[in-house]
Design a protein around this motif. Structure first.
Motif, PDB file in Angstrom:
ATOM      1  N   CYS A  30       0.810  -1.220   0.000  1.00 10.28           N
ATOM      2  CA  CYS A  30       0.000   0.000   0.000  1.00 10.28           C
ATOM      3  C   CYS A  30       0.844   1.271   0.000  1.00 10.28           C
ATOM      4  CB  CYS A  30      -0.905   0.030   1.232  1.00 10.28           C
ATOM      5  SG  CYS A  30      -1.990  -1.366   1.368  1.00 10.28           S
ATOM      6  N   TYR A  31       2.134   1.118   0.113  1.00 11.18           N
ATOM      7  CA  TYR A  31       2.984   2.287   0.312  1.00 11.18           C
ATOM      8  C   TYR A  31       2.777   3.337  -0.784  1.00 11.18           C
ATOM      9  CZ  TYR A  31       6.997   5.254   1.071  1.00 11.18           C
ATOM     10  OH  TYR A  31       7.777   6.355   1.291  1.00 11.18           O
ATOM     11  N   SER A  32       2.818   2.897  -2.025  1.00 11.33           N
ATOM     12  CA  SER A  32       2.756   3.836  -3.145  1.00 11.33           C
ATOM     13  C   SER A  32       1.457   4.648  -3.120  1.00 11.33           C
ATOM     14  CB  SER A  32       2.879   3.077  -4.460  1.00 11.33           C
ATOM     15  OG  SER A  32       2.822   3.971  -5.535  1.00 11.33           O
ATOM     16  N   GLN A  33       0.353   3.954  -2.897  1.00  2.00           N
ATOM     17  CA  GLN A  33      -0.950   4.637  -2.883  1.00  2.00           C
ATOM     18  C   GLN A  33      -1.017   5.661  -1.751  1.00  2.00           C
ATOM     19  OE1 GLN A  33      -4.350   2.101  -2.221  1.00  2.00           O
ATOM     20  NE2 GLN A  33      -5.808   3.740  -2.584  1.00  2.00           N
ATOM     21  N   VAL A  34      -0.626   5.230  -0.575  1.00  2.00           N
ATOM     22  CA  VAL A  34      -0.730   6.122   0.582  1.00  2.00           C
ATOM     23  C   VAL A  34       0.252   7.279   0.459  1.00  2.00           C
ATOM     24  CG1 VAL A  34      -0.478   6.245   3.097  1.00  2.00           C
ATOM     25  CG2 VAL A  34      -1.533   4.250   2.063  1.00  2.00           C
ATOM     26  N   LEU A  52       2.223   9.917   6.319  1.00  2.00           N
ATOM     27  CA  LEU A  52       2.190   8.529   5.872  1.00  2.00           C
ATOM     28  C   LEU A  52       2.236   7.565   7.063  1.00  2.00           C
ATOM     29  CD1 LEU A  52       3.697   6.886   2.884  1.00  2.00           C
ATOM     30  CD2 LEU A  52       4.664   6.124   5.020  1.00  2.00           C
ATOM     31  N   ASN A  53       3.143   7.843   7.964  1.00  2.00           N
ATOM     32  CA  ASN A  53       3.244   6.972   9.137  1.00  2.00           C
ATOM     33  C   ASN A  53       1.958   7.009   9.948  1.00  2.00           C
ATOM     34  OD1 ASN A  53       5.805   6.028   8.644  1.00  2.00           O
ATOM     35  ND2 ASN A  53       6.800   7.717   9.707  1.00  2.00           N
ATOM     36  N   ASP A  54       1.401   8.201  10.070  1.00  2.00           N
ATOM     37  CA  ASP A  54       0.159   8.342  10.819  1.00  2.00           C
ATOM     38  C   ASP A  54      -0.971   7.560  10.138  1.00  2.00           C
ATOM     39  OD1 ASP A  54      -1.154   9.322  13.031  1.00  2.00           O
ATOM     40  OD2 ASP A  54      -1.987  11.028  11.938  1.00  2.00           O
TER      41      ASP A  54
END
Lengths: 192, 416
Positions: A30-34, A52-54
């Motif tokens: 999901c990294y890219s989307q978020v 992002l981390n939140d």
């Protein structure tokens, strides 16, 4: 993440059961989307990473509430947007909305042909907008929310949403024109 | 044109939305999540300690206020009136102060009051009420009496600590104490014009020289031993038997019993348990009252497998250390009688060069043993009428000073 495979659903199921390896895998997936969403709402790379981390923290926390009968991607997108808005609202000065008087905004836009997206990254232009205008553009144009939905989300009036969108357009056209004349130096705050 | 601009933005989003994941992103997130979890934990702890501090501060404020108020009394002493009833024990604190009545001994009058209370035959219903309810009820009964404009104060405070007290009888007793005629029965006070005033009217004058009365109503042994409540218990547990000569046996037990409160701290306990033990001995001669079969020629006894089962009945008393708390430690001592027999005794002989030979011993006689049992454990309040318990029993054989048993039991009480 566009089309969820059964593997994704299995991964989510494993995450719901507290599997740490599955959580790592879902993070990567999901990294890219978020990150893409966070970049649009943030002002700097550091801020984007914090958002992002939140978002991921909230996602894993609320994963139990996710209904697997629906697609995961829209759920994650909505959660991320809400998380970004919440982050912006924490800094009250950052997200103060003004209802702009139409008279102050020139209703006519440049008739010049707009450059192609491959020649000009319009997302970089968004970072030149005031925070409120950028947020409205993001919500209305990219996320696809209606004015009344935006008004509800941001606790503002529909008129405020519309006037900010109108102002954003005006500013964007100005920026495009200036960029075309080489008077505007576009820079990304995210190291793109 | 507008749509065109928006479309360009959307196209850009599609073109440039992909973000490569940095190698340290996952580790960064993990650090963030752990710090966030830690902060959340700290917040909870901070909230807990904050709440505790607030409670302590409030309590401290209340205590200092009470202290200051009581400081205005000259040498206040506690007088206690204990009223015993079939199932209740109420402690009343009586403060009486009157500058003119200083030093007056009215213990006889209070004895009369006590007798009056005793003569009342209340029909009490057995009903368990929560201790907090009792405190609430009794706190609401603080009464004040002023007489003839002089500085006098009689306040009745009640503290009942028996958790098996009944609301109805509490109310009856309180109403009795509040009743003007009862108070008038105190001879000395009869001469005073006593009027009950509402505590809230703030007409209480600060007493100057309190008269102290101490009156303890001692229970006689019959009242002490009289069962005050009835509880059924069911228990199960594991048990191990150890002897100086035998190998350990282990097994399990289950049973039922009855308890009855004598006072809030003391209770009877009667238990009946069925137990079953299994084990193996290396020497057949050590089995009491059972003769080992003679070994076949050329063979030696290798092991004896036994199964022992039977009933045990115990009777004793427990002392509850914190009778009104949710978790109540207890310790008890019991006399126990066990009746058991060895069934399935299997003597295993090894014959040189020709394998093993097994012989069973039929008809083993019943063994009766008397034991003294020490028991410690915890009662835990689970529901209104249900308590759980967990305890350890140590049973010591009185006759042979052997066969000590250790058992770990758990079970449930049901209060009727």
């Amino acid at each position: 993440m566009q089309h969820e495979s059964s593997n994704t659903k299995l991964l989510i199921e494993q995450c719901q059961q507290g599997n740490q390896l599955a959580e790592d895998q879902l993070f990567r997936l999901c990294y890219s989307q978020v990150a893409g969403i966070c970049r649009r709402y943030s002002r700097s790379k550091e801020e984007s990473e914090e958002m992002l981390n939140d978002c991921f923290f909230r996602m894993f926390k609320q994963l139990d509430k996710y209904d697997p009968s629906f697609d995961f991607s829209p759920w994650l997108r909505k959660l991320t947007v809400n998380c970004c808005l919440r982050y912006l609202q924490k800094y009250k000065g950052r997200l103060s909305f003004t209802e702009w008087n139409d008279d102050l905004i020139d209703g006519k836009f440049s008739e010049n042909k707009l450059p192609e997206a491959k020649d000009l990254n319009y997302l970089d232009l968004l970072h030149g907008l005031p925070e409120a205008c950028k947020t409205i553009i993001n919500l209305f144009v990219i996320e696809g929310y209606k004015h009344h939905e935006i008004a509800e989300m941001l606790n503002i009036s529909v008129g405020t949403s519309k006037s900010n969108l109108h102002r954003a357009k005006k500013l964007l056209y100005d920026m495009v024109e200036r960029a075309g004349k080489g008077k505007l130096k576009l820079k990304s705050n995210h190291g793109r | 044109m507008e749509d065109n601009l928006f479309n360009k933005i959307r196209e850009s989003e599609e073109l440039y939305c992909h973000v490569e994941m940095p190698t340290k992103a996952l580790q960064d997130y993990k650090n963030y999540a752990s710090s966030k979890a830690s902060v959340n934990g700290k917040s909870s702890k901070r909230f807990f300690w904050g709440l505790l501090a607030a409670l302590l501060l409030t309590n401290g404020f209340w205590l200092s206020k009470t202290w200051f108020s009581s400081d205005n009394n000259i040498s206040p002493q506690l007088s206690t009136l204990q009223v015993s009833r079939d199932t209740i024990y109420i402690t009343k604190e009586v403060y009486l102060s009157d500058s003119d009545q200083s030093g007056l001994d009215i213990s006889d009058e209070l004895e009369n009051l006590k007798n009056d209370l005793k003569q009342q035959r209340f029909k009490f219903n057995q009903e368990r009420v929560q201790f907090s309810t009792i405190i609430k009820d009794l706190n609401s009964t603080i009464a004040s009496i002023s007489s003839l404009g002089r500085n006098s104060l009689l306040s009745l405070n009640g503290i009942a600590s028996n958790r098996n007290i009944q609301t109805a009888e509490t109310d009856n007793t309180i109403s009795l104490l509040e009743d003007r005629s009862t108070i008038n029965s105190i001879g000395t006070l009869k001469n005073l014009e006593i009027s009950l005033i509402d505590y809230k009217e703030d007409k209480i004058l600060i007493p100057l020289s309190p008269i102290i009365i101490r009156l303890n109503d001692k229970m006689n042994i019959v009242e002490f031993l009289k069962p005050k409540s009835f509880t059924l218990l069911a228990n199960t547990g594991i048990v191990g038997q150890r002897s100086n000569r035998y190998s350990p046996l282990s097994g399990n037990q289950f049973g039922f019993g009855f308890t009855s409160l004598m006072t809030q701290h003391w209770r009877y306990n009667i238990n009946f348990d069925y137990f079953k033990l299994n084990g193996e001995y290396e020497d057949g001669d050590v089995l009491p009252t059972i003769a080992s079969p003679s070994a076949p020629p050329g063979s030696t006894l290798e092991e004896v497998y036994v199964t022992q089962s039977g009933w045990q009945g115990s009777f004793g008393i427990d002392y509850l250390f914190r009778p009104i708390k949710m978790i109540r430690p207890f310790a008890g001592i019991y006399y126990q009688n066990r009746s058991s027999n060895f069934n399935n005794i299997l003597f295993k002989f090894e014959k040189d060069g020709s394998g093993e030979l097994e012989l069973s011993s039929p008809n083993t006689p019943r063994i009766n043993q008397s034991l003294i049992s020490l028991r410690v454990g915890l009662d835990i309040n689970l529901l209104k009428s249900v308590d759980g318990f967990i305890g350890i029993n140590y049973n010591h054989n009185l006759s042979t000073l052997e066969n000590s048993l250790l058992s770990l039991n758990t079970g449930l009480y049901y209060h009727f």
